[in-house]
Design an enzyme around this catalytic site. Structure first.
Site, PDB file in Angstrom:
ATOM      1  N   ASN A   9       0.867  -1.186   0.000  1.00  0.00           N
ATOM      2  CA  ASN A   9       0.000   0.000   0.000  1.00  0.00           C
ATOM      3  C   ASN A   9       0.897   1.227   0.000  1.00  0.00           C
ATOM      4  O   ASN A   9       1.480   1.570   1.019  1.00  0.00           O
ATOM      5  CB  ASN A   9      -0.898  -0.002   1.241  1.00  0.00           C
ATOM      6  CG  ASN A   9      -1.722   1.267   1.319  1.00  0.00           C
ATOM      7  OD1 ASN A   9      -1.898   1.968   0.317  1.00  0.00           O
ATOM      8  ND2 ASN A   9      -2.228   1.578   2.507  1.00  0.00           N
ATOM      9  N   TRP A  10       0.968   1.878  -1.147  1.00  0.00           N
ATOM     10  CA  TRP A  10       1.874   3.028  -1.262  1.00  0.00           C
ATOM     11  C   TRP A  10       1.280   4.305  -0.677  1.00  0.00           C
ATOM     12  O   TRP A  10       1.945   5.338  -0.664  1.00  0.00           O
ATOM     13  CB  TRP A  10       2.221   3.249  -2.744  1.00  0.00           C
ATOM     14  CG  TRP A  10       3.245   2.275  -3.267  1.00  0.00           C
ATOM     15  CD1 TRP A  10       3.961   1.363  -2.550  1.00  0.00           C
ATOM     16  CD2 TRP A  10       3.666   2.139  -4.639  1.00  0.00           C
ATOM     17  NE1 TRP A  10       4.804   0.662  -3.387  1.00  0.00           N
ATOM     18  CE2 TRP A  10       4.648   1.131  -4.676  1.00  0.00           C
ATOM     19  CE3 TRP A  10       3.321   2.776  -5.824  1.00  0.00           C
ATOM     20  CZ2 TRP A  10       5.281   0.747  -5.857  1.00  0.00           C
ATOM     21  CZ3 TRP A  10       3.946   2.391  -7.006  1.00  0.00           C
ATOM     22  CH2 TRP A  10       4.915   1.380  -7.010  1.00  0.00           C
ATOM     23  N   SER A 213       2.977  -1.894  10.379  1.00  0.00           N
ATOM     24  CA  SER A 213       4.417  -1.743  10.615  1.00  0.00           C
ATOM     25  C   SER A 213       5.226  -3.005  10.329  1.00  0.00           C
ATOM     26  O   SER A 213       6.249  -3.248  10.979  1.00  0.00           O
ATOM     27  CB  SER A 213       4.682  -1.254  12.046  1.00  0.00           C
ATOM     28  OG  SER A 213       4.169   0.043  12.227  1.00  0.00           O
ATOM     29  N   GLY A 234       2.714  -0.970   4.323  1.00  0.00           N
ATOM     30  CA  GLY A 234       2.729   0.427   3.907  1.00  0.00           C
ATOM     31  C   GLY A 234       4.153   0.937   3.785  1.00  0.00           C
ATOM     32  O   GLY A 234       4.811   0.787   2.747  1.00  0.00           O
TER      33      GLY A 234
HETATM   34  C1  PEP Z   1      -0.943   0.133   5.625  1.00  0.00           C
HETATM   35  O1  PEP Z   1      -0.908   1.262   5.142  1.00  0.00           O
HETATM   36  O2  PEP Z   1      -1.843  -0.657   5.301  1.00  0.00           O
HETATM   37  C2  PEP Z   1       0.087  -0.235   6.595  1.00  0.00           C
HETATM   38  C3  PEP Z   1       0.025  -1.403   7.167  1.00  0.00           C
HETATM   39  O3  PEP Z   1       1.056   0.695   6.830  1.00  0.00           O
HETATM   40  P1  PEP Z   1       2.447   0.455   7.630  1.00  0.00           P
HETATM   41  O4  PEP Z   1       3.022  -0.823   7.106  1.00  0.00           O
HETATM   42  O5  PEP Z   1       3.266   1.647   7.304  1.00  0.00           O
HETATM   43  O6  PEP Z   1       2.102   0.351   9.073  1.00  0.00           O
END
Ligand code: PEP
Length: 249
Positions: A9-10, A213, A234
């Site tokens: 997910n960008w 994360s 993300g």
């Molecule tokens: C996301 O945007 O779905 C996500 C899990 O972000 P991150 O990995 O940065 O926590």
């Protein structure tokens, strides 16, 4: 077990030029693989660029980060599921925590969006997850099940086969805090049991991804956890080299 899903997910990163540069590097270093499913969710403005870049790579899926529930109309700034399909997307994120908590999207709207996705021939990836306050109040299961039921309320059980679910605890998204594999597994099992109540044995074929994360250090142990069928990533999907190493987990 089905092949693991690695979904990037960008968010609001990687406009067309950056998306092109990212994929040039990613595609060079990652040959076609049939033992995993990679999905990119670029921002809408980059969907066509990503489509062109992955043209030959039928092993990679393209998704959009959000859709409107109507097919067309006076909804400035929005994107319909049919338009996303026309641009080459086959998956749509629905109910991402940033949509829910930054833009005020409600459960009822996620149900309508899932229905719109299915109507247009997109596979919805429904995101569910509790906030820190809800977790501390011991309400994780209640919240996740409420979001899951609302998100699937407008489609038939037969249409649920083909969808994906992402468990993304809100307190873990973009914070550097990750659920332990054990904690993720417990909630994924709750989600699987609920899906089984809706579609029976076919629930095993609905991938349940973990997000929050995830990085190259945590990806392997999360993927080994029970009922974790993939990862929605993300921040750690924004660097081509780092994302490549997660995809090779
Ligand atoms: C996301 O945007 O779905 C996500 C899990 O972000 P991150 O990995 O940065 O926590």
């Amino acid at each position: 077990m089905q092949r693991p899903v690695f979904a990037a997910n960008w968010k609001m990163h990687n406009g067309p030029s950056d998306a092109r540069a990212f994929l040039r590097s990613f595609l060079t270093h990652n040959a076609r693989r049939t033992d995993r499913q990679v999905i990119f969710f670029p921002p809408a403005i980059s969907v066509t660029t990503v489509r062109e870049m992955i043209r030959e790579r039928t092993d990679i899926l393209l998704g959009v980060q959000n859709i409107h529930w109507e097919d067309k109309g006076a909804f400035t700034g929005e994107l319909s599921a049919g338009m996303a399909r026309d641009a080459g997307a086959t998956v749509a994120l629905v109910g991402h925590s940033e949509r829910r908590h930054v833009f005020g999207e409600r459960d009822e709207e996620t149900g309508k969006k899932v229905k719109a996705a299915v109507r247009a021939g997109l596979s919805p990836m429904l995101c569910v997850g509790e906030t820190l306050a809800e977790r501390e109040q011991g309400r994780t299961e209640e919240v996740v099940l409420r979001q899951l039921r609302a998100g699937t309320a407008e489609i038939e059980p037969s249409q649920m086969v083909g969808m994906l679910v992402a468990y993304e605890p809100v307190w873990a998204i973009g914070t550097g805090k990750t659920a332990t594999p054990g904690d993720a597994s417990v909630i994924h099992a709750v989600i699987r049991a609920e899906l089984a109540g809706m579609v029976g044995e076919r629930a095993k074929g609905i991938p349940i991804c973990y997000g929050g994360s995830v990085n190259r250090g945590t990806a392997a142990s999360l993927l080994e956890a029970g009922d974790v069928d993939g990862l929605l990533v993300g921040g750690a999907s924004l660097d081509s080299e780092g994302w490549s190493s997660i995809v090779r987990t």
